[in-house]
Design an enzyme around this catalytic site. Sequence first.
Site, PDB file in Angstrom:
ATOM      1  N   TYR A  64      23.003  25.005   1.978  1.00 20.04           N
ATOM      2  CA  TYR A  64      23.416  23.768   2.637  1.00 20.04           C
ATOM      3  C   TYR A  64      23.615  24.022   4.132  1.00 20.04           C
ATOM      4  O   TYR A  64      24.379  24.885   4.536  1.00 20.04           O
ATOM      5  CB  TYR A  64      24.709  23.238   2.031  1.00 20.04           C
ATOM      6  CG  TYR A  64      24.586  22.692   0.625  1.00 20.04           C
ATOM      7  CD1 TYR A  64      23.353  22.404   0.062  1.00 20.04           C
ATOM      8  CD2 TYR A  64      25.721  22.454  -0.144  1.00 20.04           C
ATOM      9  CE1 TYR A  64      23.243  21.898  -1.222  1.00 20.04           C
ATOM     10  CE2 TYR A  64      25.631  21.937  -1.432  1.00 20.04           C
ATOM     11  CZ  TYR A  64      24.389  21.662  -1.970  1.00 20.04           C
ATOM     12  OH  TYR A  64      24.294  21.168  -3.244  1.00 20.04           O
TER      13      TYR A  64
ATOM     14  N   ALA B 262      23.958   7.631  -6.492  1.00 21.62           N
ATOM     15  CA  ALA B 262      22.499   7.558  -6.323  1.00 21.62           C
ATOM     16  C   ALA B 262      22.104   7.650  -4.860  1.00 21.62           C
ATOM     17  O   ALA B 262      21.400   6.797  -4.314  1.00 21.62           O
ATOM     18  CB  ALA B 262      21.940   6.283  -6.959  1.00 21.62           C
TER      19      ALA B 262
ATOM     20  N   GLY C 140      23.773   7.146  -2.252  1.00 26.80           N
ATOM     21  CA  GLY C 140      24.288   6.049  -1.446  1.00 26.80           C
ATOM     22  C   GLY C 140      23.744   4.688  -1.789  1.00 26.80           C
ATOM     23  O   GLY C 140      24.225   3.675  -1.259  1.00 26.80           O
TER      24      GLY C 140
ATOM     25  N   GLY D 134      27.245   0.084  -1.992  1.00 30.93           N
ATOM     26  CA  GLY D 134      27.617  -1.288  -1.665  1.00 30.93           C
ATOM     27  C   GLY D 134      27.143  -1.738  -0.304  1.00 30.93           C
ATOM     28  O   GLY D 134      27.281  -2.919   0.047  1.00 30.93           O
TER      29      GLY D 134
END
Length: 355
Positions: free
Chosen positions: A59, A217, A219, A223
């Site tokens: 990462y 998922a 982002g 929402g």
Amino acid sequence: MRIDDYRTVGRSGLRVSPLTLGAMLFEDPDRGCDRETSFEIMSRYVDVGGNTIDTANIYSGGRSEETVGAFLATRPELRDRLVISTKFTGNLFPGDPNGGGAGRKALMRQVEGSLRRLGTDYIDLYWLHGFDPHTPLEETVAALDEVVRSGKVRYVGFSDVPGWAIGRAATIAEFRGWSPIVALQPEYSLLARSAESEIFGVAHELRLGITPWSPLAAGVLSGRYTRADRTPAGAARAGAQATRARLSEHTFEVLDALGDIATRQGSTVAAVALAWVLQQPLVTSPIIGTRSVAHLDSALSALPVTFTPDELAALDQLTTPTLAFPYPYLAGMAQLQQAGTTINGRFTRVFDAAS
């Protein structure tokens, strides 16, 4: 539910928070946050009672591990209280075929590198990041047992690995008295439920914990996306094209259902989507990737969310995956095998996590 309602991982005695803090975005220049913000996120997480941080050697090219290590150096009293997990197989050495993978030579080098970057003398949970088709499973499992016996690693898990390989590796470890595999880390969300076949099946049979990645998922279930605005401000820049490709009409139907539940409960779409993953029977601790303290607080708001049976049924009906062979065939075979009777009141699932 609270962040300090700790859960044990699989058949182990390791206690982890119901939400794991993912460090993948720490010091990622394209879609993540800087070191100062990473420190703020980790401070907030541990101060409210969280105890589990997940990273990997690759990462941000190793900078994620270094950031976690630097944070631990500022608060050394936390080290033994926290569960620090990281992963191997990623190659940080271009041109070196033994710099990554799951062979003994590579594994021993990788664990030493992670220990150095993390600034610690042991790793609580060490994950095989991805399946290595070029290394015998026996070699990998034996090498993992060696690093556990050496004291450099406490527990072992498998991330992106086929179900057959998980089952074989776990059986080899059990029969030879080697350190067991205690947990799995697959992708899992309302939009990615294929792990319910082989991965969840082997987890159920062998009593392995599951700490899913990408519970929102990537982002898509945050929402922020709507039919009218598929490129909202604040959405991650990296991978934006792949994200937009997932914004199908079916996705928006799922978002509509999540929005209805969120409105009734005074919650948010992201919190409801994360709560659904968190409350699945085999799930131990979803990994939440955050770029700000606000994102972390949004994830923490999923903990008190509850569902009515009707709400769960609606989400399940919208997102139940079509599993590959042999599962559809076996579902029909159950009718023949039971001769019209029922077992556990259902024929609909070959694998029932509650059974």
